[in-house]
Design a protein around this motif. Structure first.
Motif, PDB file in Angstrom:
ATOM      1  N   LEU A 434       6.509  12.673  -2.364  1.00 36.47           N
ATOM      2  CA  LEU A 434       7.073  11.696  -1.451  1.00 36.47           C
ATOM      3  C   LEU A 434       8.444  11.271  -1.974  1.00 36.47           C
ATOM      4  N   ASN A 435       9.399  11.149  -1.059  1.00 35.67           N
ATOM      5  CA  ASN A 435      10.726  10.686  -1.481  1.00 35.67           C
ATOM      6  C   ASN A 435      11.248   9.656  -0.500  1.00 35.67           C
ATOM      7  N   ASN A 436      11.590   8.487  -1.018  1.00 37.24           N
ATOM      8  CA  ASN A 436      12.161   7.431  -0.187  1.00 37.24           C
ATOM      9  C   ASN A 436      13.510   6.988  -0.758  1.00 37.24           C
ATOM     10  N   PHE A 437      14.250   7.991  -1.281  1.00 30.88           N
ATOM     11  CA  PHE A 437      15.599   7.743  -1.791  1.00 30.88           C
ATOM     12  C   PHE A 437      16.574   8.662  -1.068  1.00 30.88           C
ATOM     13  N   GLN A 438      17.752   8.128  -0.775  1.00 30.57           N
ATOM     14  CA  GLN A 438      18.853   8.921  -0.241  1.00 30.57           C
ATOM     15  C   GLN A 438      20.155   8.372  -0.802  1.00 30.57           C
ATOM     16  N   ASP A 439      21.001   9.277  -1.287  1.00 34.27           N
ATOM     17  CA  ASP A 439      22.278   8.800  -1.791  1.00 34.27           C
ATOM     18  C   ASP A 439      23.136   8.217  -0.668  1.00 34.27           C
ATOM     19  N   HIS A 440      23.855   7.156  -0.975  1.00 29.88           N
ATOM     20  CA  HIS A 440      24.831   6.510  -0.100  1.00 29.88           C
ATOM     21  C   HIS A 440      24.217   5.772   1.090  1.00 29.88           C
ATOM     22  N   ILE A 441      22.890   5.778   1.214  1.00 32.42           N
ATOM     23  CA  ILE A 441      22.217   5.056   2.309  1.00 32.42           C
ATOM     24  C   ILE A 441      20.966   4.388   1.752  1.00 32.42           C
ATOM     25  N   PRO A 442      20.783   3.093   1.990  1.00 29.98           N
ATOM     26  CA  PRO A 442      19.520   2.459   1.579  1.00 29.98           C
ATOM     27  C   PRO A 442      18.384   2.905   2.491  1.00 29.98           C
ATOM     28  N   MET A 443      17.219   3.158   1.903  1.00 35.70           N
ATOM     29  CA  MET A 443      16.043   3.558   2.670  1.00 35.70           C
ATOM     30  C   MET A 443      15.110   2.359   2.827  1.00 35.70           C
ATOM     31  N   PRO A 444      14.421   2.258   3.953  1.00 37.57           N
ATOM     32  CA  PRO A 444      13.527   1.110   4.177  1.00 37.57           C
ATOM     33  C   PRO A 444      12.198   1.262   3.438  1.00 37.57           C
ATOM     34  N   GLU A 445      11.586   0.139   3.137  1.00 36.23           N
ATOM     35  CA  GLU A 445      10.219   0.165   2.633  1.00 36.23           C
ATOM     36  C   GLU A 445       9.312   0.693   3.737  1.00 36.23           C
ATOM     37  N   ARG A 446       8.253   1.402   3.346  1.00 36.10           N
ATOM     38  CA  ARG A 446       7.394   2.035   4.346  1.00 36.10           C
ATOM     39  C   ARG A 446       5.928   1.712   4.104  1.00 36.10           C
ATOM     40  N   GLU A 447       5.193   1.709   5.154  1.00 39.93           N
ATOM     41  CA  GLU A 447       3.738   1.613   5.085  1.00 39.93           C
ATOM     42  C   GLU A 447       3.196   2.974   5.490  1.00 39.93           C
ATOM     43  N   VAL A 448       2.450   3.622   4.572  1.00 42.97           N
ATOM     44  CA  VAL A 448       2.120   5.039   4.720  1.00 42.97           C
ATOM     45  C   VAL A 448       0.619   5.257   4.688  1.00 42.97           C
ATOM     46  N   SER A 449       0.162   6.132   5.580  1.00 42.74           N
ATOM     47  CA  SER A 449      -1.194   6.676   5.541  1.00 42.74           C
ATOM     48  C   SER A 449      -1.065   8.180   5.735  1.00 42.74           C
ATOM     49  N   LEU A 450      -1.641   8.938   4.813  1.00 38.93           N
ATOM     50  CA  LEU A 450      -1.505  10.393   4.862  1.00 38.93           C
ATOM     51  C   LEU A 450      -2.879  11.025   4.726  1.00 38.93           C
ATOM     52  N   ARG A 460      -7.574  11.801   1.785  1.00 42.66           N
ATOM     53  CA  ARG A 460      -6.859  10.660   2.356  1.00 42.66           C
ATOM     54  C   ARG A 460      -6.087   9.910   1.267  1.00 42.66           C
ATOM     55  N   PHE A 461      -4.878   9.513   1.622  1.00 37.72           N
ATOM     56  CA  PHE A 461      -4.058   8.659   0.751  1.00 37.72           C
ATOM     57  C   PHE A 461      -3.644   7.424   1.554  1.00 37.72           C
ATOM     58  N   PRO A 462      -4.256   6.261   1.324  1.00 33.95           N
ATOM     59  CA  PRO A 462      -5.410   6.000   0.465  1.00 33.95           C
ATOM     60  C   PRO A 462      -6.703   6.276   1.218  1.00 33.95           C
ATOM     61  N   ALA A 463      -7.836   5.949   0.596  1.00 31.44           N
ATOM     62  CA  ALA A 463      -9.121   6.226   1.237  1.00 31.44           C
ATOM     63  C   ALA A 463      -9.267   5.437   2.530  1.00 31.44           C
ATOM     64  N   GLU A 464      -8.725   4.224   2.543  1.00 27.39           N
ATOM     65  CA  GLU A 464      -8.712   3.390   3.742  1.00 27.39           C
ATOM     66  C   GLU A 464      -7.377   2.676   3.838  1.00 27.39           C
ATOM     67  N   GLY A 465      -6.906   2.466   5.059  1.00 25.26           N
ATOM     68  CA  GLY A 465      -5.701   1.681   5.252  1.00 25.26           C
ATOM     69  C   GLY A 465      -4.437   2.441   4.888  1.00 25.26           C
ATOM     70  N   THR A 466      -3.472   1.727   4.334  1.00 23.70           N
ATOM     71  CA  THR A 466      -2.167   2.292   4.016  1.00 23.70           C
ATOM     72  C   THR A 466      -1.738   1.869   2.610  1.00 23.70           C
ATOM     73  N   PHE A 467      -0.700   2.514   2.105  1.00 16.42           N
ATOM     74  CA  PHE A 467      -0.050   2.047   0.876  1.00 16.42           C
ATOM     75  C   PHE A 467       1.428   1.827   1.178  1.00 16.42           C
ATOM     76  N   LYS A 468       2.078   1.066   0.314  1.00 21.81           N
ATOM     77  CA  LYS A 468       3.490   0.738   0.507  1.00 21.81           C
ATOM     78  C   LYS A 468       4.346   1.632  -0.379  1.00 21.81           C
ATOM     79  N   LEU A 469       5.312   2.285   0.250  1.00 27.70           N
ATOM     80  CA  LEU A 469       6.261   3.120  -0.477  1.00 27.70           C
ATOM     81  C   LEU A 469       7.595   2.400  -0.487  1.00 27.70           C
ATOM     82  N   GLY A 470       7.994   1.928  -1.678  1.00 30.12           N
ATOM     83  CA  GLY A 470       9.191   1.115  -1.780  1.00 30.12           C
ATOM     84  C   GLY A 470      10.473   1.891  -1.569  1.00 30.12           C
TER      85      GLY A 470
END
Length: 771
Positions: A434-450, A460-470
């Motif tokens: 997972l990558n939430n970095f980009q040069d020269h542009i700020p990336m938003p915090e995300r709520e992820v379920s995969l 499942r990531f996570p087993a239930e619900g979501t996790f936060k990717l900063g």
């Protein structure tokens, strides 16, 4: 709580075929040393002793650092996870005057090679003749341009001088090749041939005049190889820089790639594509002159930072280095090499400075993980955590093919809406990137379920619900990972390392991501996890542990084997080392920076005389330096030692003759617990320089960050001389130009150049050893 800007809920069927691993064009080009250690290649990865291997290569230019500190810096690199060293041999450093070669002092190539051998660090040597490396004329001596031939060509006159150079280098390297028991595994001839030249500094051009990129294509590289081999330069294999359509020999050479995001050669640089997912083995990021399916994807110049110049002054955050590494691994890179891993200082020539125009005369700090004076940067810890992962899990990762989800390869760098993710897998096992970095542009915090549909079942990531990717986070999560017989179906923690003798797997929790393990009950009959939340299902355990070195999860395999999971915090992971100490591999977590030397654990700390060192497994009968107070305590499975040395108030007198100059009187008498003293200088201005006895020690181009000068190599000079600092001010206004018998420029506006703060910060040293 910060509002989550983006939600990403993804279900993906992982049904791709496993990567085809076969013989490649480099297969059989490896070899074995007298001790039986061996390297070789498939078409997809390197092998070490017959096993898949993902090396971490660190570029360190010996001639840009004080030779008395080479050994210490190599040990710091080794502790940082680097397992192959790369270095340039700059022709003009060694033969500044025609026919007069210098291989002494900081130019003692053989001594550097011998130190690599002493510490079991394989070596890649880049011998030119043309190197670039941001040195004068790209490494070609000034005098060579007096001859009537074209450099970087098969002209007989140029090849005659290249032959003489190679024979001199070969004399220094005699008996040092891997198959002879030495450290040299590979040699690079030339650099970026048929792709890039360098500024022609010898003729004094200010801009626009460049040394040729070459014109003889593969024929020139073949001729250089013939000359090198006839001179006795015979490594296991050769390497070549292959980006930008550069020429690549047909056989026997490993093509190497580059990845830079903060590039001063691109004006008003837009966001780069370096942080996007793609399969490099199938679809290289740019045109190349070879069939990528026949070679491993390998990086020799993954940006460990960037050198600032008078014209462009980028700042490279540590998170960018970490994110780019994660992305390139996801994209199938099976060799990770950092340029630069260790910065340095250009030597001062007999006739001129040796820098490339528009760059500082001396400093080549490069904002690298280890800096000009051995400064330890934040990216050093980031890279080390990934290197520990590759050391423990690289054998599994290397054969895994890339799975690039639909749409990922087509993403634009400016797209901040979509989650950037990818997979490497084999036989239903693998890692999510997972990558939430980009040069020269700020990336938003995300709520992820995969959710992945794998050959081994639903993950499942996570087993239930979501996790936060900063924002700025890059992460690696495992699935269907077998650890000592225990099946980890999924985990929202990043693998760090393994301790085989302890049957212990170490992971860490990213900030904001709740740690979780999903364990197959068929492989685990019982577990204990104090403080954790455990949910038992029909076929799996869901464990949500507390993060921290004092917590552990114990799993009992069906055969009775106890397997331990340690879940560190992100901060602890960035303080973690895996070192061979006192006859055993140990996990060490410390507020200090560490390296091992002659059975001693060397601990260094910037500005703080108190150091905390936690070791697992706990050793017996540990003592400290006589000048250090030591106490210990137990924290979970760790034995923690608190070291304390007397702190030094550095005596320093500062006199300001003008607003833009400073004269510093410092004592060269340091107590034994002081390893180094760094000056931290904050100033307003354009550029600055430091002198001792009118000789430039180093210089600095202002790019918005503190100027750091290490004094260890100058301490004897400081016993009798002052350190003099000067600032060239920055202009804010307009410049008018006109002709009055001569061209005249007049500046109207203000000039700003002043010192804001100068601090002397001691770096303390303490040693742990077994009685």
């Amino acid at each position: 709580m910060k509002e989550l800007l983006h939600q990403n809920k993804i279900v993906y069927k992982l049904d791709q075929k496993d990567k085809e691993i076969r013989q490649g064009k480099l297969s059989g080009q490896g070899g074995e040393n007298p001790q039986g250690e061996a390297f070789d290649f498939t078409n997809y990865y390197m092998t070490h002793n017959g096993q898949p291997f993902i090396p971490v290569v660190g570029e360190f230019h010996f001639s840009r650092f004080a030779y008395l500190q080479w050994e210490e810096e190599l040990l710091k690199m080794k502790a940082g996870g680097v397992n192959i060293i790369a270095t340039y041999v700059f022709w003009n450093f060694h033969e500044e005057e025609e026919g007069v070669f210098n291989w002494s002092g900081n130019l003692n190539l053989r001594h550097f090679v011998d130190l690599c051998s002493k510490h079991d660090l394989p070596l890649i040597i880049r011998i030119g003749p043309f190197c670039h490396g941001e040195v004068r004329n790209g490494g070609l001596p000034d005098w060579i341009f007096n001859y009537p031939f074209e450099v970087r060509s098969n002209d007989e006159g140029y090849l005659h001088l290249a032959t003489r150079l190679y024979r001199e280098i070969a004399r220094q390297l005699k008996g040092c090749y891997f198959q002879e028991g030495g450290p040299i595994i590979a040699v690079q001839l030339e650099n970026e041939y048929m792709h890039c030249g360098a500024a022609l500094d010898a003729w004094g051009y200010k801009s626009g005049k460049y040394i040729t990129i070459g014109r003889d294509g593969k024929e020139h590289l073949a001729e250089l190889r013939r000359i090198a081999e006839e001179a006795g330069i015979q490594p296991l294999f050769f390497t070549v820089t292959a980006w930008g359509g550069a020429a690549v020999p047909e056989e026997g050479t490993l093509p190497m790639l580059a990845g830079y995001a903060y590039t001063p050669w691109i004006p008003n640089q837009p966001p780069s594509r370096e942080y996007l997912f793609r399969d490099l083995h199938l679809c290289p990021a740019e045109p190349v002159d070879y069939d990528t399916l026949d070679y491993p994807a390998a990086y020799c110049e993954l940006a460990g930072g960037m050198q600032v110049s008078y014209n462009a002054r980028p700042y490279v955050p540590a998170s960018s280095v970490e994110a780019m590494t994660v992305v390139k691994l996801a994209n199938g890179s099976n060799l990770v090499g950092y340029y630069m891993y260790h910065g340095g200082s250009n030597p001062i020539g007999r006739k001129t400075f040796m820098n490339e125009q528009a760059l500082p005369k001396i400093t080549y700090d490069y904002q690298s993980p280890l800096g000009e004076f051995g400064r330890i940067g934040e990216s050093y810890d980031r890279i080390r955590s990934i290197a520990m992962f590759l050391d423990a899990f690289g054998e599994r990762l290397a054969p895994m093919g890339c799975v690039i989800p639909e749409g990922q390869q087509e993403l634009a760098p400016e797209n901040t809406e979509e989650l950037r993710w990818s997979v490497r897998q084999r036989e239903g096992r693998g890692f999510v990137f997972l990558n939430n970095f980009q040069d020269h542009i700020p990336m938003p915090e995300r709520e992820v379920s995969l959710v992945l549909e794998t050959a081994k079942g639903l993950v499942r990531f996570p087993a239930e619900g979501t996790f936060k990717l900063g924002s700025g986070t890059a992460a690696i999560f495992p699935f269907n990972l077998n650890i000592y017989g225990i099946e980890i179906i999924s985990a929202t923690v990043q693998p760090l390392t393994l301790l085989e003798h302890e049957h212990t797997a170490v992971f860490y929790a990213h900030e904001g991501v709740a740690p979780e393990y999903v364990i197959a009950k068929a492989t685990c009959s019982k577990l204990t996890a104090a403080g954790a939340t455990v949910v038992e299902g029909e076929e799996q355990w869901v464990i949500r542990p507390l993060a921290g070195r004092e917590h552990e999860v114990q799993l009992i395999h069906q055969n009775g084997q106890v397997v331990r999971l340690l879940t560190l915090t992100r901060k602890e992971a960035l303080q973690a080392y895996r070192l061979n100490l006192w006859g055993q591999e140990r996990l060490v977590i410390s507020s200090a920076h560490l390296y091992e030397q002659k059975g001693q654990l060397i601990c260094t700390s910037e500005g703080n005389g108190q150091m905390k060192v936690s070791l697992f497994p706990a050793p017996d009968h540990v003592s400290a330096s006589s000048y250090a107070d030591i106490s210990n305590m137990v924290e979970g499975v760790f034995s923690t030692y608190n070291l304390k040395v007397e702190e030094m108030n550095v005596p320093m007198e500062i006199h300001y003759p003008t607003e833009q100059t400073a004269v510093l009187q410092l004592s060269g008498e340091w107590p034994q617990q002081v390893e180094d003293i760094f000056l931290h200088i904050d100033y307003e201005g354009d550029v600055a320089a430091a002198f001792i006895r009118n000789v430039m020690l180093t210089d600095h181009i202002q790019y918005g960050h503190t100027w750091n000068i290490g004094l260890k190599n100058s301490r004897l000079d400081l016993l009798k001389d002052t350190l003099n600092l000067s600032i060239t001010p920055v202009r804010k206004g307009t410049t008018q130009g006109y002709v009055n018998q001569a061209y005249i420029e007049r500046f109207e506006g203000t000039e700003i150049g002043k010192f804001e703060h100068i601090r002397a910060v001691p770096h303390y040293r303490a040693v742990l050893y077994k009685k």
